[in-house]
Design an enzyme around this catalytic site. Structure first.
Site, PDB file in Angstrom:
ATOM      1  N   LYS A  71       4.195 -51.901  34.676  1.00  0.00           N
ATOM      2  CA  LYS A  71       3.560 -52.897  33.816  1.00  0.00           C
ATOM      3  C   LYS A  71       2.074 -52.596  33.725  1.00  0.00           C
ATOM      4  O   LYS A  71       1.496 -51.907  34.568  1.00  0.00           O
ATOM      5  CB  LYS A  71       3.787 -54.324  34.328  1.00  0.00           C
ATOM      6  CG  LYS A  71       3.218 -54.595  35.732  1.00  0.00           C
ATOM      7  CD  LYS A  71       1.893 -55.264  35.685  1.00  0.00           C
ATOM      8  CE  LYS A  71       1.404 -55.562  37.106  1.00  0.00           C
ATOM      9  NZ  LYS A  71      -0.044 -55.509  37.211  1.00  0.00           N
ATOM     10  N   ASP A  75       3.733 -60.291  41.792  1.00  0.00           N
ATOM     11  CA  ASP A  75       4.151 -59.671  40.530  1.00  0.00           C
ATOM     12  C   ASP A  75       5.669 -59.621  40.349  1.00  0.00           C
ATOM     13  O   ASP A  75       6.148 -59.355  39.245  1.00  0.00           O
ATOM     14  CB  ASP A  75       3.624 -58.233  40.428  1.00  0.00           C
ATOM     15  CG  ASP A  75       2.162 -58.159  40.037  1.00  0.00           C
ATOM     16  OD1 ASP A  75       1.594 -59.190  39.630  1.00  0.00           O
ATOM     17  OD2 ASP A  75       1.595 -57.060  40.129  1.00  0.00           O
TER      18      ASP A  75
END
Length: 186
Positions: free
Chosen positions: A8, A136
């Site tokens: 990401k 995350d």
């Protein structure tokens, strides 16, 4: 079972302040990108309740400190299963690059095991499990571009256009996220 675990990027990351528990309040736009680690999972065939992990990268721990290992163990304990799990991790996401590789690996293991066992846990429950592993991890379970707040666990789907080409450069050295946050001058 073979799965792909995406990296990401943060299109932006604003640190709003430090919380009493040591975490930082964030405001960020996060998006998965087309860079993947490869994970192979084998259910059964090893001792009951055990988790074994093997990794192609020598600097990635192949023990209970690995986030994918911890995710598999957490899933086993939540499901109350004793089937052993073997994880083979082929790293393509650079370590310490802020791309969320370890968190993605953990989320991918949770999602794959949830599929294998017939979806015993809702996405919300998986996200709660993921938060126990790292800030995350819920984003990777969410599986959509998102505005992230809190420590990154409060996610709101971003509906805007993110059809961009990106150039991702890795300078060949790692940066510790914990050290970056510790050295912020707020």
């Amino acid at each position: 079972m073979k799965i792909f675990s995406p990296a990401k990027i943060n299109f932006f990351l604003h640190v709003r302040g430090k919380r009493p528990d040591g975490y930082h309040e964030l405001f960020s736009l996060m998006c998965r990108i087309n860079l993947f680690d490869e994970i192979s999972l084998q259910i059964g065939g090893i001792h009951e309740g055990g988790v074994e992990i093997y990794c192609s990268h020598p600097k990635v721990p192949a023990d209970a400190t690995n986030l994918a290992h911890r995710a598999a163990h957490l899933f086993q304990s939540q499901l109350h299963t004793t089937q052993g799990i073997k994880i083979h991790l082929k790293k393509h996401i650079p370590l310490g690059a802020g791309l969320g590789g370890g968190s993605s690996n953990a989320a991918s293991v949770l999602l794959a095991l949830n599929t294998y066992y017939g979806h015993p846990f809702s996405p919300e429950h998986l996200m709660e499990m993921g938060l126990k592993l790292g800030a995350d991890v819920p984003f990777f379970i969410f599986q959509k571009p998102a505005i992230a707040t809190g420590i990154g666990e409060k996610l709101e789907a971003f509906e805007g256009d993110l059809n961009y080409h990106i150039l991702l450069l890795y300078p060949g050295f790692s940066v510790s996220t914990a050290e970056v946050y510790q050295n912020l001058n707020l």
